[in-house]
Design a protein around this motif. Structure first.
Motif, PDB file in Angstrom:
ATOM      1  N   ILE A 156     -21.056 -16.079   6.050  1.00  0.00           N
ATOM      2  CA  ILE A 156     -21.912 -17.098   5.962  1.00  0.00           C
ATOM      3  C   ILE A 156     -23.244 -16.933   6.723  1.00  0.00           C
ATOM      4  CG2 ILE A 156     -22.366 -19.540   6.365  1.00  0.00           C
ATOM      5  CD1 ILE A 156     -19.179 -19.629   6.618  1.00  0.00           C
ATOM      6  N   CYS A 157     -24.665 -17.004   6.000  1.00  0.00           N
ATOM      7  CA  CYS A 157     -25.888 -16.839   6.615  1.00  0.00           C
ATOM      8  C   CYS A 157     -26.351 -18.116   7.602  1.00  0.00           C
ATOM      9  CB  CYS A 157     -26.940 -16.649   5.903  1.00  0.00           C
ATOM     10  SG  CYS A 157     -26.721 -15.275   4.761  1.00  0.00           S
ATOM     11  N   GLY A 158     -26.593 -17.897   8.780  1.00  0.00           N
ATOM     12  CA  GLY A 158     -27.033 -18.899   9.474  1.00  0.00           C
ATOM     13  C   GLY A 158     -26.602 -18.796  10.973  1.00  0.00           C
ATOM     14  N   ALA A 159     -27.200 -19.471  11.793  1.00  0.00           N
ATOM     15  CA  ALA A 159     -26.636 -19.557  13.494  1.00  0.00           C
ATOM     16  C   ALA A 159     -25.252 -19.709  13.562  1.00  0.00           C
ATOM     17  CB  ALA A 159     -27.615 -20.365  14.243  1.00  0.00           C
ATOM     18  N   GLU A 160     -24.705 -18.601  14.339  1.00  0.00           N
ATOM     19  CA  GLU A 160     -23.258 -18.493  14.435  1.00  0.00           C
ATOM     20  C   GLU A 160     -22.908 -19.765  14.896  1.00  0.00           C
ATOM     21  OE1 GLU A 160     -21.755 -14.754  16.487  1.00  0.00           O
ATOM     22  OE2 GLU A 160     -20.294 -15.893  17.158  1.00  0.00           O
ATOM     23  N   GLN A 161     -23.342 -20.290  16.049  1.00  0.00           N
ATOM     24  CA  GLN A 161     -22.826 -21.443  16.831  1.00  0.00           C
ATOM     25  C   GLN A 161     -22.811 -22.593  16.032  1.00  0.00           C
ATOM     26  OE1 GLN A 161     -20.990 -21.535  19.509  1.00  0.00           O
ATOM     27  NE2 GLN A 161     -21.043 -19.386  19.701  1.00  0.00           N
ATOM     28  N   ASP A 162     -23.846 -22.858  15.289  1.00  0.00           N
ATOM     29  CA  ASP A 162     -24.104 -23.930  14.412  1.00  0.00           C
ATOM     30  C   ASP A 162     -22.926 -24.158  13.093  1.00  0.00           C
ATOM     31  OD1 ASP A 162     -26.198 -24.715  16.084  1.00  0.00           O
ATOM     32  OD2 ASP A 162     -27.699 -24.036  14.687  1.00  0.00           O
ATOM     33  N   VAL A 163     -22.977 -22.872  12.757  1.00  0.00           N
ATOM     34  CA  VAL A 163     -22.211 -22.800  11.671  1.00  0.00           C
ATOM     35  C   VAL A 163     -20.654 -23.007  11.984  1.00  0.00           C
ATOM     36  CG1 VAL A 163     -20.978 -21.218   9.588  1.00  0.00           C
ATOM     37  CG2 VAL A 163     -23.534 -21.086  10.154  1.00  0.00           C
ATOM     38  N   LEU A 164     -20.439 -22.348  13.133  1.00  0.00           N
ATOM     39  CA  LEU A 164     -18.952 -22.484  13.640  1.00  0.00           C
ATOM     40  C   LEU A 164     -18.415 -23.842  13.915  1.00  0.00           C
ATOM     41  CD1 LEU A 164     -16.537 -20.701  14.248  1.00  0.00           C
ATOM     42  CD2 LEU A 164     -17.431 -20.459  16.661  1.00  0.00           C
ATOM     43  N   LYS A 165     -19.595 -24.672  14.503  1.00  0.00           N
ATOM     44  CA  LYS A 165     -19.380 -26.201  14.935  1.00  0.00           C
ATOM     45  C   LYS A 165     -19.250 -26.863  13.605  1.00  0.00           C
ATOM     46  CE  LYS A 165     -21.812 -29.401  17.666  1.00  0.00           C
ATOM     47  NZ  LYS A 165     -23.099 -29.907  18.300  1.00  0.00           N
ATOM     48  N   LEU A 166     -20.004 -26.526  12.608  1.00  0.00           N
ATOM     49  CA  LEU A 166     -19.825 -27.394  11.471  1.00  0.00           C
ATOM     50  C   LEU A 166     -18.561 -27.145  10.542  1.00  0.00           C
ATOM     51  CD1 LEU A 166     -21.178 -28.943   8.969  1.00  0.00           C
ATOM     52  CD2 LEU A 166     -21.886 -26.600   8.016  1.00  0.00           C
ATOM     53  N   LEU A 167     -17.928 -25.699  10.652  1.00  0.00           N
ATOM     54  CA  LEU A 167     -16.649 -25.312  10.058  1.00  0.00           C
ATOM     55  C   LEU A 167     -15.511 -26.196  10.706  1.00  0.00           C
ATOM     56  CD1 LEU A 167     -17.043 -21.474   9.617  1.00  0.00           C
ATOM     57  CD2 LEU A 167     -17.254 -23.263   7.841  1.00  0.00           C
ATOM     58  N   ARG A 168     -15.617 -26.216  12.161  1.00  0.00           N
ATOM     59  CA  ARG A 168     -14.691 -26.899  12.587  1.00  0.00           C
ATOM     60  C   ARG A 168     -14.654 -28.143  12.899  1.00  0.00           C
ATOM     61  NH1 ARG A 168     -14.723 -22.823  18.049  1.00  0.00           N
ATOM     62  NH2 ARG A 168     -13.280 -21.109  17.120  1.00  0.00           N
TER      63      ARG A 168
ATOM     64  N   GLY B 249     -27.721 -26.128   4.328  1.00  0.00           N
ATOM     65  CA  GLY B 249     -28.650 -25.023   4.015  1.00  0.00           C
ATOM     66  C   GLY B 249     -28.253 -23.681   4.383  1.00  0.00           C
ATOM     67  N   TYR B 250     -26.764 -23.519   4.632  1.00  0.00           N
ATOM     68  CA  TYR B 250     -26.298 -22.020   5.179  1.00  0.00           C
ATOM     69  C   TYR B 250     -25.664 -21.699   3.742  1.00  0.00           C
ATOM     70  CZ  TYR B 250     -26.244 -24.130   9.819  1.00  0.00           C
ATOM     71  OH  TYR B 250     -26.822 -24.874  10.990  1.00  0.00           O
ATOM     72  N   ALA B 251     -25.962 -20.397   3.544  1.00  0.00           N
ATOM     73  CA  ALA B 251     -25.493 -19.745   2.414  1.00  0.00           C
ATOM     74  C   ALA B 251     -24.219 -18.861   2.583  1.00  0.00           C
ATOM     75  CB  ALA B 251     -26.546 -18.888   1.761  1.00  0.00           C
ATOM     76  N   ILE B 252     -23.363 -19.123   1.653  1.00  0.00           N
ATOM     77  CA  ILE B 252     -22.046 -18.247   1.656  1.00  0.00           C
ATOM     78  C   ILE B 252     -22.514 -17.227   0.575  1.00  0.00           C
ATOM     79  CG2 ILE B 252     -19.558 -18.331   0.886  1.00  0.00           C
ATOM     80  CD1 ILE B 252     -19.155 -21.070   1.269  1.00  0.00           C
ATOM     81  N   ILE B 253     -22.291 -16.048   1.375  1.00  0.00           N
ATOM     82  CA  ILE B 253     -22.693 -14.774   0.291  1.00  0.00           C
ATOM     83  C   ILE B 253     -21.293 -14.002   0.218  1.00  0.00           C
ATOM     84  CG2 ILE B 253     -24.990 -14.635   1.204  1.00  0.00           C
ATOM     85  CD1 ILE B 253     -24.269 -12.396   3.085  1.00  0.00           C
ATOM     86  N   GLY B 254     -20.176 -14.475   0.696  1.00  0.00           N
ATOM     87  CA  GLY B 254     -18.934 -14.120   0.393  1.00  0.00           C
ATOM     88  C   GLY B 254     -17.832 -14.749   0.729  1.00  0.00           C
ATOM     89  N   LEU B 255     -16.845 -14.534  -0.132  1.00  0.00           N
ATOM     90  CA  LEU B 255     -15.480 -15.630   0.098  1.00  0.00           C
ATOM     91  C   LEU B 255     -14.346 -14.922  -0.388  1.00  0.00           C
ATOM     92  CD1 LEU B 255     -14.739 -18.319   1.548  1.00  0.00           C
ATOM     93  CD2 LEU B 255     -14.703 -19.057  -0.743  1.00  0.00           C
ATOM     94  N   GLU B 256     -13.297 -14.493   0.536  1.00  0.00           N
ATOM     95  CA  GLU B 256     -12.125 -14.060  -0.248  1.00  0.00           C
ATOM     96  C   GLU B 256     -10.994 -14.337   0.509  1.00  0.00           C
ATOM     97  OE1 GLU B 256     -11.626  -9.710   0.514  1.00  0.00           O
ATOM     98  OE2 GLU B 256     -13.115  -9.681   2.352  1.00  0.00           O
ATOM     99  N   GLY B 257     -10.011 -14.513  -0.221  1.00  0.00           N
ATOM    100  CA  GLY B 257      -8.515 -14.850  -0.010  1.00  0.00           C
ATOM    101  C   GLY B 257      -7.945 -13.552   0.667  1.00  0.00           C
ATOM    102  N   VAL B 258      -7.182 -13.777   1.854  1.00  0.00           N
ATOM    103  CA  VAL B 258      -6.425 -12.883   2.577  1.00  0.00           C
ATOM    104  C   VAL B 258      -5.061 -13.150   2.822  1.00  0.00           C
ATOM    105  CG1 VAL B 258      -8.405 -11.549   3.830  1.00  0.00           C
ATOM    106  CG2 VAL B 258      -7.437 -13.639   5.127  1.00  0.00           C
ATOM    107  N   ASP B 259      -4.401 -11.919   2.724  1.00  0.00           N
ATOM    108  CA  ASP B 259      -2.741 -12.120   3.008  1.00  0.00           C
ATOM    109  C   ASP B 259      -2.600 -11.996   4.600  1.00  0.00           C
ATOM    110  OD1 ASP B 259      -2.173 -12.396   0.341  1.00  0.00           O
ATOM    111  OD2 ASP B 259      -2.029 -10.132   0.118  1.00  0.00           O
ATOM    112  N   MET B 260      -1.217 -12.399   4.886  1.00  0.00           N
ATOM    113  CA  MET B 260      -1.131 -12.344   6.015  1.00  0.00           C
ATOM    114  C   MET B 260      -0.747 -11.085   6.495  1.00  0.00           C
ATOM    115  SD  MET B 260       1.083 -15.716   6.859  1.00  0.00           S
ATOM    116  CE  MET B 260       1.181 -15.737   8.954  1.00  0.00           C
TER     117      MET B 260
END
Lengths: 234, 319
Positions: B231-243, B286-297
């Protein structure tokens, strides 16, 4: 043990190693025989031929055993043998007797040379038989040394060179018997392969020498078993 | 049928097994799961009599492998990690050799034919082993393990290096053999254990970290969807939003940063598809997702999950 013996014996003749060994054995032996007896035109030099043949064995016999155990270790096929209901000594002896069989067959085939000798000269049969018996036991000893070195490494070449060196050292010890110090001479005569061979050159079947060769072969085979046991516990 | 009691194995200063104990009941297919170098092969080599243990005891059908190895070995068919074959031999010839080696008493021809039938080797019986494909070599390896009709079969990573079709065939074969034999299947592949085994023992760094039913393993694997999002954008802001998003269970930075974007590991419940709400929430700010992939454990994740589940259960019982 018999299953391993059978497989091993067959393997010698599926791969070129058995044929190459037999061919080289017969070629070298034929050459020595020609130089030492036929060309000299005297039957008594048959002892020189046998002595030179022992030196040829020092190089030829390790080639027969160099892959016996090292190859199994390299390809991991030893896991089949070691996890089957067969003892380690059974595995080692099966392989050893297979090599001994190939060697004995070549030695017997080689005896045809003496037929030729008998046709054109006087041959002392007892002398030849006792020499052949002695050569058999010396060969058995060299094969046991070869088995031991084959158990130490995965590399067949290292195994062959190790055995050849050891055999040559054991043969070279006999040169020390020329030393004038009596106790050195008696020790050397006791342990030397060539000194032990001497009675046979007169046609005497010396049982103490046979026991000596068999005992040293048994010691090397015992060490081979120990190498395997040690690896299992390491 | 198989019992391993407090087995230790040291290679010099290296402690390969640090006191492992487990047992396998008759008719079970036990998955022996662990990453490379965990001690799986060492344990199996001890069980089959190839190696000795530094300490401990191992029994096969009540017979000690250390005290009565000949008798114990008769009960085991072993396929090591590298099939123990002689390339210069023909398949039939090799199986006959193994028959002699194991000193079998069953009718030779019938027994070898039956095994070739089961592992589908009948049509290559006269071929040289060195000319066979890897899959067929593996089958020959399995066939030799079956000779003598042993009660226990031990397969050490039997599908490594095979193509997908061969993997499926070998797994089906193991499953089929499980109907008549007790099997230990060592592997580092999770789905293999799930598909084939009835129970799993997880080993890591020479210790058993879990001994669970396959249902418990599946439970540990399920219940979570994981993604790596760039994700593009300031790390702390994006993390806060995600959480702050209710659809997500957790969000963490995992690095791999470049000038404009940061990678995050995000988890949601399995029954929730968090991708659309995630996109909408990020787009609104206004944060752009430039990649999203599923991951196995990963295996390590499963260890942690299994161990923590176990601790929770045991804690619950204590309470």
């Amino acid at each position: 043990m018999f299953a391993i013996y059978k497989r091993e014996l067959k393997a010698y003749f599926i791969s070129p190693i058995g044929y190459l060994f037999a061919a080289n054995f017969l070629a070298i032996s034929g050459l020595l025989f020609s130089i030492c007896t036929l060309q000299k035109q005297e039957a008594s030099s048959v002892s020189t031929y046998f002595e030179y043949l022992i030196y040829a064995f020092a190089i030829l016999l390790p080639l027969l055993t160099m892959k016996s155990l090292s190859e199994e270790r390299k390809t991991k096929s030893e896991q089949l043998l070691m996890t089957s209901p067969v003892s380690i000594s059974g595995i080692i002896m099966g392989k050893y007797f297979a090599a001994l069989t190939v060697f004995t067959a070549a030695l017997l085939f080689n005896s045809l040379n003496f037929g030729l000798l008998a046709k054109y000269g006087n041959v002392n049969g007892m002398l030849i038989v006792s020499n052949l018996i002695c050569l058999f036991f010396i060969g058995a000893l060299f094969l046991a040394i070869g088995m031991f070195f084959s158990s130490l490494t995965e590399d067949a070449l290292v195994s062959a060179i190790g055995s050849i060196d050891t055999i040559f050292i054991m043969l070279a010890v006999s040169f020390l018997s020329d030393i004038s110090i009596p106790w050195v001479k008696s020790v050397v005569d006791f342990i030397s392969i060539l000194s032990r061979y001497e009675p046979f050159t007169y046609g005497i079947l010396d049982i103490t020498s046979v026991i000596y060769y068999v005992s040293i072969a048994a010691v090397f085979l015992f060490f081979t078993v120990r190498v395997y046991e040690r690896r299992r516990w390491a | 049928m198989i019992e391993f009691k407090n087995v230790y194995k040291d290679y010099g200063q290296n402690h390969a097994l640090k006191g492992i104990s487990f047992s396998v009941k008759q008719g079970e297919i036990l998955g022996f799961l662990g990453p490379n170098g965990a001690g799986k092969s060492t344990a199996l080599n001890i069980l089959t009599g190839y190696l000795s243990a530094t300490a401990g005891e191992a029994f096969v059908d009540g017979v000690s492998i250390f005290e009565n190895p000949m008798e114990a070995k008769k009960q085991i068919g072993f396929l090591p990690e590298m099939p123990p074959l002689y390339p210069e031999m023909r398949v039939g010839e090799y199986l006959n050799f193994v028959y002699d080696l194991k000193n079998c008493k069953i009718s030779r021809k019938q027994h070898i034919n039956d095994i070739c039938e089961v592992v589908k080797l009948s049509h290559v019986k006269n071929r040289l082993i060195k000319n066979l494909s890897k899959g067929y070599k593996q089958r020959v390896g399995i066939a030799q393990a079956l000779i003598g009709n042993p009660k226990v079969l031990v397969f050490d990573e039997p599908t490594v290096g095979l193509d997908p079709k061969q993997i499926i065939e070998i797994r089906n074969l193991v499953k089929m053999l499980g109907k008549e034999h007790t099997i230990i299947l060592s592997t580092h592949i999770l789905p293999e254990v799930q598909q084939v085994c009835s129970r799993v023992v997880v080993i890591n760094e020479g210790l058993i970290v879990a001994d669970e039913s396959i249902e418990t393993l599946t439970e540990a694997l399920e219940g979570t969807r994981r993604y790596i999002a760039k994700i593009c954008g300031a790390e702390q802001d994006v993390l806060k939003l995600l959480r702050s998003l209710p659809v997500l269970r957790s969000a963490d930075v995992i690095g791999a940063q470049d000038a404009n974007s940061v990678s995050y590991l995000i988890e949601s419940d399995e029954n929730i598809d968090a991708r659309v709400p995630l996109f909408n929430a990020l787009a609104a700010k206004g944060y752009a997702i430039i990649g999203l992939e599923g991951v196995d454990m990963s295996l390590e994740d499963v260890f942690v999950r299994l161990v923590s589940n176990k601790e929770k259960r045991e804690g619950g019982k204590r309470r």
